[in-house]
Design a protein around this motif. Sequence first.
Motif, PDB file in Angstrom:
ATOM      1  N   ALA A   1      58.457  55.898  35.809  1.00 25.48           N
ATOM      2  CA  ALA A   1      57.486  55.309  37.122  1.00 25.48           C
ATOM      3  C   ALA A   1      56.198  54.511  36.567  1.00 25.48           C
ATOM      4  O   ALA A   1      55.862  53.525  37.031  1.00 25.48           O
ATOM      5  N   TYR A   2      55.537  55.482  35.694  1.00 24.61           N
ATOM      6  CA  TYR A   2      54.327  54.706  35.201  1.00 24.61           C
ATOM      7  C   TYR A   2      54.575  53.301  34.548  1.00 24.61           C
ATOM      8  O   TYR A   2      53.807  52.305  34.822  1.00 24.61           O
ATOM      9  N   GLN A   3      55.789  53.292  33.864  1.00 20.04           N
ATOM     10  CA  GLN A   3      55.971  51.780  33.062  1.00 20.04           C
ATOM     11  C   GLN A   3      56.483  50.960  34.142  1.00 20.04           C
ATOM     12  O   GLN A   3      55.994  49.613  34.273  1.00 20.04           O
ATOM     13  N   ILE A   4      57.189  51.228  34.965  1.00 18.12           N
ATOM     14  CA  ILE A   4      57.714  50.288  36.058  1.00 18.12           C
ATOM     15  C   ILE A   4      56.461  49.722  36.674  1.00 18.12           C
ATOM     16  O   ILE A   4      56.267  48.394  37.016  1.00 18.12           O
ATOM     17  N   ASN A   5      55.654  50.673  36.938  1.00 19.42           N
ATOM     18  CA  ASN A   5      54.564  50.177  37.735  1.00 19.42           C
ATOM     19  C   ASN A   5      53.527  49.149  37.155  1.00 19.42           C
ATOM     20  O   ASN A   5      52.808  48.152  37.523  1.00 19.42           O
ATOM     21  N   TYR A   6      53.334  49.571  35.808  1.00 21.03           N
ATOM     22  CA  TYR A   6      52.525  48.834  34.983  1.00 21.03           C
ATOM     23  C   TYR A   6      53.008  47.445  34.601  1.00 21.03           C
ATOM     24  O   TYR A   6      52.160  46.417  34.561  1.00 21.03           O
ATOM     25  N   LEU A   7      54.210  47.445  34.437  1.00 22.00           N
ATOM     26  CA  LEU A   7      54.900  46.148  34.369  1.00 22.00           C
ATOM     27  C   LEU A   7      54.750  45.179  35.458  1.00 22.00           C
ATOM     28  O   LEU A   7      54.338  43.956  35.315  1.00 22.00           O
ATOM     29  N   GLU A   8      54.842  45.832  36.460  1.00 22.87           N
ATOM     30  CA  GLU A   8      54.655  45.095  37.707  1.00 22.87           C
ATOM     31  C   GLU A   8      53.270  44.735  37.777  1.00 22.87           C
ATOM     32  O   GLU A   8      53.130  43.237  38.131  1.00 22.87           O
ATOM     33  N   GLY A   9      52.346  45.277  37.560  1.00 19.71           N
ATOM     34  CA  GLY A   9      50.857  44.915  37.618  1.00 19.71           C
ATOM     35  C   GLY A   9      51.031  43.530  36.485  1.00 19.71           C
ATOM     36  O   GLY A   9      50.183  42.618  36.765  1.00 19.71           O
ATOM     37  N   LEU A  10      51.333  43.800  35.404  1.00 18.77           N
ATOM     38  CA  LEU A  10      51.186  42.822  34.363  1.00 18.77           C
ATOM     39  C   LEU A  10      52.151  41.343  34.938  1.00 18.77           C
ATOM     40  O   LEU A  10      51.632  40.122  34.707  1.00 18.77           O
ATOM     41  N   GLN A  11      53.120  41.505  35.600  1.00 18.61           N
ATOM     42  CA  GLN A  11      53.798  40.321  36.100  1.00 18.61           C
ATOM     43  C   GLN A  11      52.951  39.627  37.178  1.00 18.61           C
ATOM     44  O   GLN A  11      52.924  38.520  37.140  1.00 18.61           O
ATOM     45  N   LYS A  12      52.223  40.592  37.858  1.00 18.37           N
ATOM     46  CA  LYS A  12      51.321  40.095  39.099  1.00 18.37           C
ATOM     47  C   LYS A  12      50.204  39.112  38.344  1.00 18.37           C
ATOM     48  O   LYS A  12      50.004  37.762  38.572  1.00 18.37           O
ATOM     49  N   LYS A  13      49.846  39.780  37.334  1.00 18.20           N
ATOM     50  CA  LYS A  13      48.755  39.243  36.454  1.00 18.20           C
ATOM     51  C   LYS A  13      49.204  37.762  35.847  1.00 18.20           C
ATOM     52  O   LYS A  13      48.623  36.648  35.876  1.00 18.20           O
ATOM     53  N   ALA A  14      50.367  37.750  35.264  1.00 18.76           N
ATOM     54  CA  ALA A  14      51.097  36.434  34.708  1.00 18.76           C
ATOM     55  C   ALA A  14      51.156  35.455  35.774  1.00 18.76           C
ATOM     56  O   ALA A  14      50.830  34.258  35.484  1.00 18.76           O
ATOM     57  N   SER A  15      51.509  35.785  36.910  1.00 21.89           N
ATOM     58  CA  SER A  15      51.809  34.941  38.101  1.00 21.89           C
ATOM     59  C   SER A  15      50.729  34.280  38.486  1.00 21.89           C
ATOM     60  O   SER A  15      50.653  33.288  38.993  1.00 21.89           O
ATOM     61  N   LYS A  16      49.509  34.818  38.587  1.00 25.36           N
ATOM     62  CA  LYS A  16      48.351  34.142  38.804  1.00 25.36           C
ATOM     63  C   LYS A  16      47.568  33.590  37.614  1.00 25.36           C
ATOM     64  O   LYS A  16      46.642  32.845  37.949  1.00 25.36           O
ATOM     65  N   GLY A  17      48.031  33.603  36.259  1.00 23.71           N
ATOM     66  CA  GLY A  17      47.565  32.889  35.496  1.00 23.71           C
ATOM     67  C   GLY A  17      48.352  31.579  35.399  1.00 23.71           C
ATOM     68  O   GLY A  17      49.365  31.380  35.917  1.00 23.71           O
ATOM     69  N   GLN A  18      47.785  30.783  34.509  1.00 23.94           N
ATOM     70  CA  GLN A  18      48.436  29.388  34.270  1.00 23.94           C
ATOM     71  C   GLN A  18      49.354  29.225  33.067  1.00 23.94           C
ATOM     72  O   GLN A  18      49.864  28.047  32.838  1.00 23.94           O
ATOM     73  N   LYS A  19      49.563  30.382  32.502  1.00 28.08           N
ATOM     74  CA  LYS A  19      50.376  30.257  31.021  1.00 28.08           C
ATOM     75  C   LYS A  19      51.631  30.605  31.241  1.00 28.08           C
ATOM     76  O   LYS A  19      52.026  31.458  32.148  1.00 28.08           O
ATOM     77  N   PRO A  20      52.629  30.034  30.437  1.00 33.03           N
ATOM     78  CA  PRO A  20      54.077  30.462  30.638  1.00 33.03           C
ATOM     79  C   PRO A  20      54.275  31.848  29.794  1.00 33.03           C
ATOM     80  O   PRO A  20      54.851  31.856  28.900  1.00 33.03           O
ATOM     81  N   ILE A  21      53.757  32.925  30.436  1.00 33.68           N
ATOM     82  CA  ILE A  21      53.812  34.107  30.084  1.00 33.68           C
ATOM     83  C   ILE A  21      54.739  35.067  31.015  1.00 33.68           C
ATOM     84  O   ILE A  21      54.620  35.097  32.410  1.00 33.68           O
TER      85      ILE A  21
END
Length: 241
Positions: free
Chosen positions: A153-173
């Motif tokens: 559950a921690y992993q799922i939540n953490y990865l979602e956080g990183l997805q949010k971070k990536a979508s707010k950034g301008q880079k193709p991550i």
Amino acid sequence: MHVHIKKAIVIGATSGIGNELAKILVKDGYLVGITGRRKSELEKLQKSNPNQYRISAFDCTRSNNPEKLINLVNEIGGLDLLILSSGIGDLNEKLDFEIEHKTNLLNVNAFTEIVGWGYNYFENIGAGHLVAISSIAGLRGSEIAPAYNASKAYQINYLEGLQKKASKGQKPIYVTDIRPGFVDTDMAKGEGIFWMSGKEKAAQQIFEIIKRKKAVGYVTKRWWLIGQLLKMVPNYMYTKM
């Protein structure tokens, strides 16, 4: 004409899904860095295609992961795709703290260090794809393996956080969370397990999800349905199941 050779690292490639994924990547033309604790298993894989594999044997819970990973990146000459496929889960009805602690060391602490390093690495070079194998188990709690489900559950939540971070950034991550159901590996405990998939089939489906750069993928596909049902069951019913 300069052809870009794709570079990948698979963490946890000694057996199971990670091992199968490494083979698929090599078939697809990747130069692959593979890690795991058992050097002999990594060497076995390397022997099958010496030019396409570089190995680094280490235990994620004991070593300085970023340092080891940077060395491996240098050895393969870059990084486009990082796949984290190492995790443990033991049944622990007695709530033995040692078992829970061991689970968290790998599935929470080492996971956090590795995906954080991977995300920052891609952020620095301006592009990349980070993939982690969580589990459908992360959607709800478990009475027989509490730390395993909670760590997922921690992993799922953490990865979602990183997805949010990536979508707010301008880079193709890209960040992909793979949630397997039961796959026939050492992780699957018990007899006659429901909807068990072979690791080859699971790895092939994971590779398709990676190619499509999906945010979340269930493996095998039918587990998506179970995932939706699990999320919908009210707590009072779920605790009695």
